[in-house]
Scaffold this active site. Structure first.
Site, PDB file in Angstrom:
ATOM      1  N   LYS A   1       1.465  -5.159   5.693  1.00 13.48           N
ATOM      2  CA  LYS A   1       0.801  -4.599   6.852  1.00 13.48           C
ATOM      3  C   LYS A   1       0.084  -3.300   6.508  1.00 13.48           C
ATOM      4  O   LYS A   1      -0.732  -2.816   7.283  1.00 13.48           O
ATOM      5  CB  LYS A   1       1.856  -4.275   7.942  1.00 13.48           C
TER       6      LYS A   1
ATOM      7  N   GLU B   1      -6.135  -3.481  -0.434  1.00 16.46           N
ATOM      8  CA  GLU B   1      -4.744  -3.017  -0.504  1.00 16.46           C
ATOM      9  C   GLU B   1      -4.627  -1.570  -0.053  1.00 16.46           C
ATOM     10  O   GLU B   1      -5.591  -0.809  -0.130  1.00 16.46           O
ATOM     11  CB  GLU B   1      -4.236  -3.130  -1.944  1.00 16.46           C
ATOM     12  N   ASP B   2      -3.458  -1.219   0.413  1.00 18.84           N
ATOM     13  CA  ASP B   2      -3.233   0.175   0.799  1.00 18.84           C
ATOM     14  C   ASP B   2      -2.998   1.061  -0.415  1.00 18.84           C
ATOM     15  O   ASP B   2      -3.584   2.117  -0.554  1.00 18.84           O
ATOM     16  CB  ASP B   2      -2.056   0.285   1.792  1.00 18.84           C
TER      17      ASP B   2
ATOM     18  N   ASP C   1       0.773   0.857  -6.778  1.00 23.05           N
ATOM     19  CA  ASP C   1       1.908   1.634  -7.272  1.00 23.05           C
ATOM     20  C   ASP C   1       2.273   1.098  -8.660  1.00 23.05           C
ATOM     21  O   ASP C   1       1.598   1.420  -9.635  1.00 23.05           O
ATOM     22  CB  ASP C   1       3.033   1.496  -6.242  1.00 23.05           C
TER      23      ASP C   1
ATOM     24  N   PHE D   1       5.839   9.989  -2.198  1.00 22.11           N
ATOM     25  CA  PHE D   1       5.834   8.921  -1.202  1.00 22.11           C
ATOM     26  C   PHE D   1       4.922   9.306  -0.052  1.00 22.11           C
ATOM     27  O   PHE D   1       5.107  10.324   0.586  1.00 22.11           O
ATOM     28  CB  PHE D   1       7.240   8.603  -0.693  1.00 22.11           C
ATOM     29  N   VAL D   2       3.910   8.475   0.163  1.00 19.72           N
ATOM     30  CA  VAL D   2       2.914   8.797   1.181  1.00 19.72           C
ATOM     31  C   VAL D   2       3.018   7.873   2.386  1.00 19.72           C
ATOM     32  O   VAL D   2       3.433   6.724   2.277  1.00 19.72           O
ATOM     33  CB  VAL D   2       1.481   8.764   0.597  1.00 19.72           C
TER      34      VAL D   2
ATOM     35  N   ASP E   1       3.800   3.029   5.621  1.00 17.83           N
ATOM     36  CA  ASP E   1       5.022   3.288   6.375  1.00 17.83           C
ATOM     37  C   ASP E   1       6.145   3.820   5.516  1.00 17.83           C
ATOM     38  O   ASP E   1       6.149   3.679   4.292  1.00 17.83           O
ATOM     39  CB  ASP E   1       5.522   1.981   7.000  1.00 17.83           C
TER      40      ASP E   1
ATOM     41  N   ARG F   1       3.015   4.407  10.485  1.00 16.71           N
ATOM     42  CA  ARG F   1       1.771   3.685  10.191  1.00 16.71           C
ATOM     43  C   ARG F   1       0.628   4.170  11.081  1.00 16.71           C
ATOM     44  O   ARG F   1      -0.535   4.081  10.725  1.00 16.71           O
ATOM     45  CB  ARG F   1       1.944   2.179  10.439  1.00 16.71           C
TER      46      ARG F   1
HETATM   47  P1  XMP Z   1       3.439  -2.160  -6.262  1.00 18.45           P
HETATM   48  O1  XMP Z   1       4.544  -1.343  -6.899  1.00 18.45           O
HETATM   49  O2  XMP Z   1       3.706  -3.607  -6.382  1.00 18.45           O
HETATM   50  O3  XMP Z   1       3.592  -1.762  -4.737  1.00 18.45           O
HETATM   51  O4  XMP Z   1       2.077  -1.743  -6.773  1.00 18.45           O
HETATM   52  C1  XMP Z   1       2.594  -1.833  -3.829  1.00 18.45           C
HETATM   53  C2  XMP Z   1       3.189  -1.760  -2.460  1.00 18.45           C
HETATM   54  O5  XMP Z   1       4.278  -0.826  -2.437  1.00 18.45           O
HETATM   55  C3  XMP Z   1       4.307  -0.074  -1.275  1.00 18.45           C
HETATM   56  N1  XMP Z   1       4.231   1.354  -1.630  1.00 18.45           N
HETATM   57  C4  XMP Z   1       4.202   2.359  -0.764  1.00 18.45           C
HETATM   58  N2  XMP Z   1       4.212   2.351   0.574  1.00 18.45           N
HETATM   59  N3  XMP Z   1       4.064   4.710   0.586  1.00 18.45           N
HETATM   60  C5  XMP Z   1       4.149   3.536   1.249  1.00 18.45           C
HETATM   61  O6  XMP Z   1       4.156   3.535   2.461  1.00 18.45           O
HETATM   62  C6  XMP Z   1       4.050   4.817  -0.775  1.00 18.45           C
HETATM   63  O7  XMP Z   1       3.953   5.906  -1.328  1.00 18.45           O
HETATM   64  C7  XMP Z   1       4.122   3.558  -1.478  1.00 18.45           C
HETATM   65  N4  XMP Z   1       4.122   3.265  -2.799  1.00 18.45           N
HETATM   66  C8  XMP Z   1       4.189   1.893  -2.843  1.00 18.45           C
HETATM   67  C9  XMP Z   1       3.108  -0.540  -0.482  1.00 18.45           C
HETATM   68  O8  XMP Z   1       3.550  -1.440   0.502  1.00 18.45           O
HETATM   69  C10 XMP Z   1       2.211  -1.257  -1.465  1.00 18.45           C
HETATM   70  O9  XMP Z   1       1.457  -2.287  -0.902  1.00 18.45           O
HETATM   71 MG    MG Z   2       5.015  -0.821   2.833  1.00 20.04          MG
END
Ligand code: XMP
Ligand code: MG
Length: 181
Positions: free
Chosen positions: A42, A98-99, A102, A151-152, A158, A164
């Site tokens: 989401k 993508e948001d 990571d 952590f953002v 979220d 969100r």
């Molecule tokens: P990966 O590790 O697979 O993760 O690249 C991507 C997903 O991890 C979540 N994610 C976060 N969500 N704040 C968030 O709210 C963060 O700082 C954060 N770091 C990773 C996110 O859902 C993303 O799509």
């Molecule tokens: Mg998430």
């Protein structure tokens, strides 16, 4: 809600400006293509809603949901498809929206899966990139902002399904998730 924010990392104005730039670039790059924006739910919903309106060419949208994280902040390493795409990908030029990138595990998995369905191309547009956290190499065509390893939250992102709806992106106070552990 605001009391849980340690600092504002990206203001509404900064996000709006950057999304407009990305949209203009994407419109140029995909002018002669068959663009399908794929939003990964989401977290990317706010970004998707703004980005699609900044892209002034014909396009289609679709949504998928995967889970790679529990309700907390650390990855489980497991990617599960919760909701699949509905549109046939044959001949389409996919842009995954993508948001945040990571570890890269989620995107890497999604790309491999989607490439088996005969799209014309698959590329990635991520609003945020956390380069310090990359574990797998994922080629990303469009990056909104590079952020430090904190952590953002906000603008779709979220912590435990909260925050969100913040219109900006901020860093969560560590005591919020430390008190939940
Ligand atoms: P990966 O590790 O697979 O993760 O690249 C991507 C997903 O991890 C979540 N994610 C976060 N969500 N704040 C968030 O709210 C963060 O700082 C954060 N770091 C990773 C996110 O859902 C993303 O799509
Ligand atoms: Mg998430």
């Amino acid at each position: 809600m605001k009391n849980d924010v340690l600092k504002v990392l990206l203001t509404e104005e900064q996000i709006h400006e950057r999304v407009a730039e990305l949209g203009a670039q994407i419109a140029k790059d995909y002018a002669d293509k068959n663009l399908l924006l794929v939003s990964v739910l989401k977290g990317s919903v706010a970004f998707m809603a703004d980005l699609m309106r900044a892209i002034d060419i014909p396009l289609a949208i679709d949504f998928m949901a995967v889970s790679s994280y529990g309700s907390g902040v650390k990855t489980s390493g497991v990617v599960k498809i919760i909701k699949d795409l509905e549109i046939d990908l044959t001949g389409r030029d996919l842009l995954i929206v993508e948001d945040i990138l990571d570890s890269g595990m989620t995107l890497s998995y999604i790309i491999d899966m989607l490439e088996t369905r005969n799209p014309n191309s698959v590329r990635i547009c991520t609003l945020l990139d956390k380069p310090e956290r990359h574990q797998v190499d994922v080629p990303v065509e469009y990056i909104g902002f590079t952020v430090p390893d904190e952590f953002v939250i906000g603008y779709g992102l979220d912590y435990d399904e909260r925050y969100r709806n913040l219109p900006y992106i901020g860093v969560l106070k560590p005591e919020v998730y430390e008190s939940a552990e």
